[in-house]
Design an enzyme around this catalytic site. Structure first.
Site, PDB file in Angstrom:
ATOM      1  N   CYS A 160       0.836  -1.196   0.000  1.00 48.30           N
ATOM      2  CA  CYS A 160       0.000   0.000   0.000  1.00 48.30           C
ATOM      3  C   CYS A 160       0.874   1.252   0.000  1.00 48.30           C
ATOM      4  CB  CYS A 160      -0.992  -0.003   1.159  1.00 48.30           C
ATOM      5  SG  CYS A 160      -0.298   0.502   2.726  1.00 48.30           S
ATOM      6  N   CYS A 182      13.042  -2.550  -2.795  1.00 47.99           N
ATOM      7  CA  CYS A 182      11.703  -3.096  -2.605  1.00 47.99           C
ATOM      8  C   CYS A 182      11.571  -3.629  -1.182  1.00 47.99           C
ATOM      9  CB  CYS A 182      11.472  -4.200  -3.623  1.00 47.99           C
ATOM     10  SG  CYS A 182       9.951  -5.111  -3.338  1.00 47.99           S
ATOM     11  N   CYS A 187      14.093  -9.520  -2.023  1.00 52.79           N
ATOM     12  CA  CYS A 187      13.938  -8.999  -3.381  1.00 52.79           C
ATOM     13  C   CYS A 187      15.101  -8.049  -3.681  1.00 52.79           C
ATOM     14  CB  CYS A 187      12.609  -8.276  -3.550  1.00 52.79           C
ATOM     15  SG  CYS A 187      12.471  -7.435  -5.138  1.00 52.79           S
ATOM     16  N   CYS A 228      35.802  19.246  -3.791  1.00 53.08           N
ATOM     17  CA  CYS A 228      36.949  20.073  -3.405  1.00 53.08           C
ATOM     18  C   CYS A 228      37.051  19.958  -1.881  1.00 53.08           C
ATOM     19  CB  CYS A 228      36.700  21.514  -3.823  1.00 53.08           C
ATOM     20  SG  CYS A 228      37.824  22.678  -3.031  1.00 53.08           S
ATOM     21  N   CYS A 308      79.292  14.845  33.267  1.00 52.08           N
ATOM     22  CA  CYS A 308      79.461  13.762  34.223  1.00 52.08           C
ATOM     23  C   CYS A 308      78.478  12.629  33.965  1.00 52.08           C
ATOM     24  CB  CYS A 308      79.269  14.300  35.645  1.00 52.08           C
ATOM     25  SG  CYS A 308      79.458  13.010  36.880  1.00 52.08           S
TER      26      CYS A 308
END
Lengths: 550, 154
Positions: A160, A182, A187, A228, A308
């Protein structure tokens, strides 16, 4: 490349007119340097790129879609999903179509062309209810719907409209606009774009997001197009026509490596550049290893600050010997003996010291040129400003003064410095026995003398040009000051005479820098990188970058 | 029970069916406070290391259900390469392979099937999966041990 060389030989030398004047004649600017957006490679076949501005993106995408629509005769939405599946590589799509047929192509893109009469799928198809012969039950919401309130996708699965809308809303918000599939189990067919749009058209915001995301696919799923990387993002994208190993300049002025989106780094490779930037941290650790020792008691790194060798740890009060790293009591300082040789891991410290020394050398060279670039960039800005002012000052006189040779020389100098600096990054990896992922450079050592010769040749010419430019720039600035001070028109001839002597030297040196850059690139591309396994690519030499263009 | 009025028809129907025709070895009942929250029990499948165990799970239906997958988690400790120590389950239909046409019942049956057929190649619990691949006999033994220790009927 012949056109560029012809230009040099044509007259007294360098002719930047076509670059610097606002001459819109495409023929003249192309002959000299290539148009602003098309850059010609040095030794490889021409490779070019195009800036696609935000408002041109839809048109560029439509052009790609139309090309597929005109050949396959499919709807635009289908063309889009085919191209998404083939990462917008039209040629790959058509090759697949020619070799394996349309079924394979559609299957790969998960585009359903005709509803398959598949009995397995019947169970998710709407069920006719007994109560109302005309009403159907949607297998997602279990509600009854008139056939008019249901939509079947191209794969044959019908649900629907309310469920489709809900599904699309969730998927679009999840970021799946490019593959709205779908609802039926297993599917996975991509939903028809036209049907999707019709279903969500009463939610304009959702529809906008959907369209926007589909458009983004043209850039994000496309191997030949890249955003970019400027921040804040200028909205433009760059498309390459040939090899992706280029360093384009976006229309916003941002220059970057197309392959890795980092700053330009040619002649170093992307991987070298990445390692080089990470190296800084590693060398700190190296320095610590070479120059410090660990206190045997508290394990703090200690740097020796006097001659040292008796170390008194300021952290834990321990007394220990710098020479052998062993602890002793303050009473036994003079009886402590470690003169006997003991096999230990100190060789790693010497290796590290050598490696560090080497790194520091290359780093210093790289940094020196980077520092000069900064200064010369300021110089260039001042110069361009001065030239503009001088040009403004002489509007009333008819005679033309042309300083493009000078700004052109500075541009060449800047470009050469950047490359020269980065050539030290390349050298650091090529000749140091260092391996980076995907490459072994041991073969390259034989080319070291040749490389260093070409590098040195370039370096000396760069320094010569740098020196040569200094005084004309100063003179020009002086002349400009004079003109401003006297509040009068600039008398051209003295300035021109003043610069006349230097002009030719600068022009020649500029030309020479360019030629030596070419030589260096030729050597790197033909004699060094060719020794390496495939996958080591660099952006080719750009004969005068677009930095000239403001 | 204020939520019941707004509960989508689909959830109501699924709940009714789960209660009236439960799948073998599986029970699922909604919580009284929240009808989107289910208490689930799954029996360890026969011929699996989990045989004889009774596993408690929780299942929650998010706002967007069935457009979004239910959230399921084991509450009983289990030694399984695709279930981690927090009880989270690695199962494709709960993630990218979810379809709004699937139901609570199908999800629970799939989880039951996952108990029968562990998949150490797509692991969630890395160390368990490693154990499974290197020494399956011993790993199965541990799984049986855990079944005995943690999944016995009350």
């Amino acid at each position: 490349m012949s056109d560029v060389e012809d230009m040099y030989d044509s007259d007294s030398g360098y002719d930047y007119d076509s670059q610097l004047s606002d001459d819109d004649s495409p023929a003249s600017s192309k002959a000299a340097f290539g148009s602003a957006e098309t850059v010609v490679a040095s030794s490889k076949p021409a490779c070019a790129w195009t800036v696609i501005r935000k408002d041109e993106l839809a048109a560029a995408q439509d052009a790609a879609l139309d090309a597929v629509v005109s050949i396959l005769g499919c709807p635009k939405g289908t063309a889009r999903h085919l191209l998404i599946a083939f990462r917008w590589e039209q040629d790959a799509l058509f090759a697949d179509y020619a070799e394996k047929g349309s079924d394979h192509m559609y299957e790969l893109a998960r585009v359903a062309t005709t509803p398959p009469p598949n009995p397995k799928r019947a169970k998710t198809s709407p069920v006719r209810t007994r109560a109302a012969a005309s009403a159907l039950t949607c297998q997602v919401c279990f509600g009854d719907a008139e056939p008019g309130d249901m939509t079947a996708m191209d794969c044959g699965h019908a649900f629907c409209n309310a469920c489709w809308r809900h599904h699309f809303r969730v998927q679009i918000k999840e970021g799946n606009s490019r593959r709205l599939s779908c609802m039926a189990d297993k599917c996975g067919a991509i939903c028809n774009e036209g049907k999707v749009r019709a279903l969500i058209e009463d939610d304009p915001q959702l529809l906008d997001t959907f369209s926007e995301k589909l458009l983004d696919s043209f850039v994000e799923d496309n191997r030949r197009v890249r955003w970019c990387p400027s921040t804040p993002h200028c909205g433009s994208a760059v498309k390459v026509d040939g090899e992706p190993w280029v360093e384009p300049t976006c229309s916003c002025g941002y220059e970057f490596c197309f392959q890795c989106s980092e700053d330009p780094h040619s002649p170093a490779t992307c991987e070298m550049w990445k390692q080089w930037k990470e190296h800084g941290d590693k060398e700190t650790i190296n320095w610590i290893r070479v120059n410090t020792k660990v206190c045997p008691k508290c394990a703090k790194n200690t740097e020796k600050n006097g001659g040292c060798n008796h170390i008194h740890c300021s952290q834990c009060d321990a007394h220990w010997c710098w020479v052998c790293g062993g602890a002793f009591t303050a009473q036994t300082v003079y009886s402590h003996a470690c003169n006997q040789f003991k096999e230990d891991s100190s060789s790693t410290a010497t290796d590290a010291a050598k490696q560090l020394k080497r790194y520091l050398h290359y780093h210093a060279c790289w940094q020196a040129h980077a520092g000069s670039v900064e200064l010369e960039q300021q110089q260039m800005e001042t110069l361009n400003k001065t030239i503009a002012e001088l040009e403004a000052a002489r509007t009333e006189t008819s005679s033309l003064m042309d300083f493009s040779w000078l700004s052109g020389a500075l541009a060449q100098l800047l470009a050469a410095r950047k490359i020269l600096g980065r050539s030290y990054v390349l050298a650091f990896y090529l000749f140091g026995g260092i391996s980076i992922p995907g490459a072994d450079f041991s073969e390259c050592v034989s080319q070291q003398p040749l490389f260093e010769f070409a590098q040195q040749q370039l370096e000396s010419e760069v320094e010569r040009l740098s020196k040569l430019i200094e005084s004309p720039v100063e003179d020009l600035l002086g002349a400009q000051r004079l003109a401003v001070e006297r509040l009068s028109k600039l008398i051209e001839s003295p300035v021109e005479d003043l610069l006349g002597a230097q002009r030719l030297a600068v022009i020649n040196s500029t030309k020479s820098v360019d030629q030596r850059l070419r030589k260096l690139y030729e050597l790197i591309e033909n004699d060094v990188l060719s020794l390496l396994p495939t996958g080591q690519h660099i952006s080719p030499y750009k004969a005068l970058p677009n930095t000239i263009h403001p | 029970m204020a939520g019941q009025a707004q509960l989508p028809r689909r959830i109501v129907k699924e709940t009714q069916r789960l209660l009236s025709e439960p799948a073998p070895g599986i029970s699922a009942s909604p919580s009284e406070e929240n009808l989107r929250y289910f208490n689930v029990m799954i029996l360890g499948p026969q011929a699996s290391p989990y045989e004889g165990g009774l596993y408690k799970l929780e299942l929650f239906l998010p706002e967007d259900y069935p457009m979004a997958a239910p959230k399921v988690r084991f509450l009983t400790k289990i030694y399984h390469p695709n279930i981690d120590k927090l009880g989270r389950i690695c199962l494709d239909i709960l993630k990218d392979k979810w379809s709004p046409a699937l139901q609570i019942r199908t999800v629970l049956l799939s989880i039951q099937a996952l108990l029968s057929a562990p998949n150490p190649d797509d692991p969630l619990a890395e160390n368990v999966a490693k154990h499974w691949k290197e020494n399956e006999v011993e790993a199965v033994q541990t799984a049986k041990e855990w079944t005995r220790l943690y999944a016995q009927h009350p």
